[in-house]
Design a protein around this motif. Structure first.
Motif, PDB file in Angstrom:
ATOM      1  N   ASP A  84      -2.409  -4.861   8.252  1.00 17.68           N
ATOM      2  CA  ASP A  84      -2.059  -5.799   9.469  1.00 17.68           C
ATOM      3  C   ASP A  84      -1.060  -4.976  10.282  1.00 17.68           C
ATOM      4  O   ASP A  84      -0.924  -4.895  11.535  1.00 17.68           O
ATOM      5  N   ILE A  85      -0.071  -3.807   9.489  1.00 17.32           N
ATOM      6  CA  ILE A  85       0.774  -3.008  10.122  1.00 17.32           C
ATOM      7  C   ILE A  85       0.751  -1.864   9.454  1.00 17.32           C
ATOM      8  O   ILE A  85       0.661  -1.488   8.161  1.00 17.32           O
ATOM      9  N   VAL A  86       1.002  -0.529  10.190  1.00 15.07           N
ATOM     10  CA  VAL A  86       1.115   0.648   9.596  1.00 15.07           C
ATOM     11  C   VAL A  86       2.246   1.390  10.134  1.00 15.07           C
ATOM     12  O   VAL A  86       2.573   1.097  11.074  1.00 15.07           O
ATOM     13  N   MET A 102       0.859  -1.206  -0.111  1.00 15.41           N
ATOM     14  CA  MET A 102       0.035   0.087  -0.174  1.00 15.41           C
ATOM     15  C   MET A 102       0.875   1.237   0.124  1.00 15.41           C
ATOM     16  O   MET A 102       1.825   1.218   0.573  1.00 15.41           O
ATOM     17  N   GLN A 103       0.291   2.227  -0.692  1.00 17.37           N
ATOM     18  CA  GLN A 103       1.252   3.638  -0.661  1.00 17.37           C
ATOM     19  C   GLN A 103       1.030   4.138   0.683  1.00 17.37           C
ATOM     20  O   GLN A 103      -0.024   4.060   1.307  1.00 17.37           O
ATOM     21  N   GLY A 104       2.009   5.409   0.629  1.00 18.72           N
ATOM     22  CA  GLY A 104       1.650   6.194   1.938  1.00 18.72           C
ATOM     23  C   GLY A 104       0.344   7.095   1.681  1.00 18.72           C
ATOM     24  O   GLY A 104      -0.053   7.379   0.739  1.00 18.72           O
ATOM     25  N   ALA A 105       0.202   7.669   2.990  1.00 19.34           N
ATOM     26  CA  ALA A 105      -1.082   8.687   2.791  1.00 19.34           C
ATOM     27  C   ALA A 105      -0.499  10.100   2.960  1.00 19.34           C
ATOM     28  O   ALA A 105       0.734  10.217   3.822  1.00 19.34           O
ATOM     29  N   ALA A 106      -1.175  11.181   2.615  1.00 14.59           N
ATOM     30  CA  ALA A 106      -0.459  12.678   2.699  1.00 14.59           C
ATOM     31  C   ALA A 106      -0.709  12.939   3.879  1.00 14.59           C
ATOM     32  O   ALA A 106      -0.027  13.826   4.441  1.00 14.59           O
ATOM     33  N   LEU A 160      -6.336   7.262   7.833  1.00 15.58           N
ATOM     34  CA  LEU A 160      -7.631   6.668   8.420  1.00 15.58           C
ATOM     35  C   LEU A 160      -8.566   6.040   7.354  1.00 15.58           C
ATOM     36  O   LEU A 160      -9.167   4.821   7.672  1.00 15.58           O
ATOM     37  N   ARG A 161      -8.785   6.711   6.473  1.00 21.95           N
ATOM     38  CA  ARG A 161      -9.501   6.232   5.141  1.00 21.95           C
ATOM     39  C   ARG A 161      -8.948   4.907   4.762  1.00 21.95           C
ATOM     40  O   ARG A 161      -9.609   3.986   4.480  1.00 21.95           O
ATOM     41  N   ARG A 162      -7.839   4.998   4.396  1.00 22.56           N
ATOM     42  CA  ARG A 162      -7.027   3.722   4.006  1.00 22.56           C
ATOM     43  C   ARG A 162      -7.081   2.497   5.088  1.00 22.56           C
ATOM     44  O   ARG A 162      -7.116   1.429   4.694  1.00 22.56           O
ATOM     45  N   VAL A 163      -6.936   2.746   6.378  1.00 23.72           N
ATOM     46  CA  VAL A 163      -6.971   1.831   7.279  1.00 23.72           C
ATOM     47  C   VAL A 163      -8.355   1.121   7.204  1.00 23.72           C
ATOM     48  O   VAL A 163      -8.552  -0.174   7.384  1.00 23.72           O
ATOM     49  N   ALA A 164      -9.501   1.962   7.128  1.00 17.17           N
ATOM     50  CA  ALA A 164     -10.746   1.392   6.992  1.00 17.17           C
ATOM     51  C   ALA A 164     -11.066   0.538   6.003  1.00 17.17           C
ATOM     52  O   ALA A 164     -11.707  -0.417   5.887  1.00 17.17           O
TER      53      ALA A 164
END
Length: 96
Positions: free
Chosen positions: A20-22, A1-5, A11-15
């Motif tokens: 498993d890991i961030v 998965m790509q990074g979030a800005a 939070l949207r990507r986690v949902a």
């Protein structure tokens, strides 16, 4: 998965992706890294959060760990250590 800005995008990507890991920085535009950590753990308790930050403040590190981070890695990142941490937490099993 790509990074979030920013924290809101994270939070949207986690949902959406249920990782498993961030890997989470504490210095983010908008929502703070600490608030993002709290909200990630509220959305998906089983997601393991590894904080990667340029902040070496012991109190901030303790707070992040108390809020559910499984590791606190300071910058500049020791990638050998980070790789081992990722391997270890991946071996601990997939998140629910």
């Amino acid at each position: 998965m790509q990074g979030a800005a920013d924290g809101e995008e994270a939070l949207r990507r986690v949902a959406d992706f249920r990782p498993d890991i961030v890997l989470l920085d504490l210095i983010l535009p908008g929502l703070s890294g600490i608030e993002t950590l709290q909200r990630i753990k509220g959305l998906r308790r089983a997601t393991r959060v590894i904080v990667v930050s340029g902040t070496e403040d012991a109190e901030i590190a303790r707070r992040a760990l108390a809020l559910g981070a499984v590791e606190y890695v300071t910058k500049p990142v020791d990638f050998t250590y980070l790789d081992r941490a990722l391997d270890m937490w991946a071996l601990m099993g997939r998140a629910d």
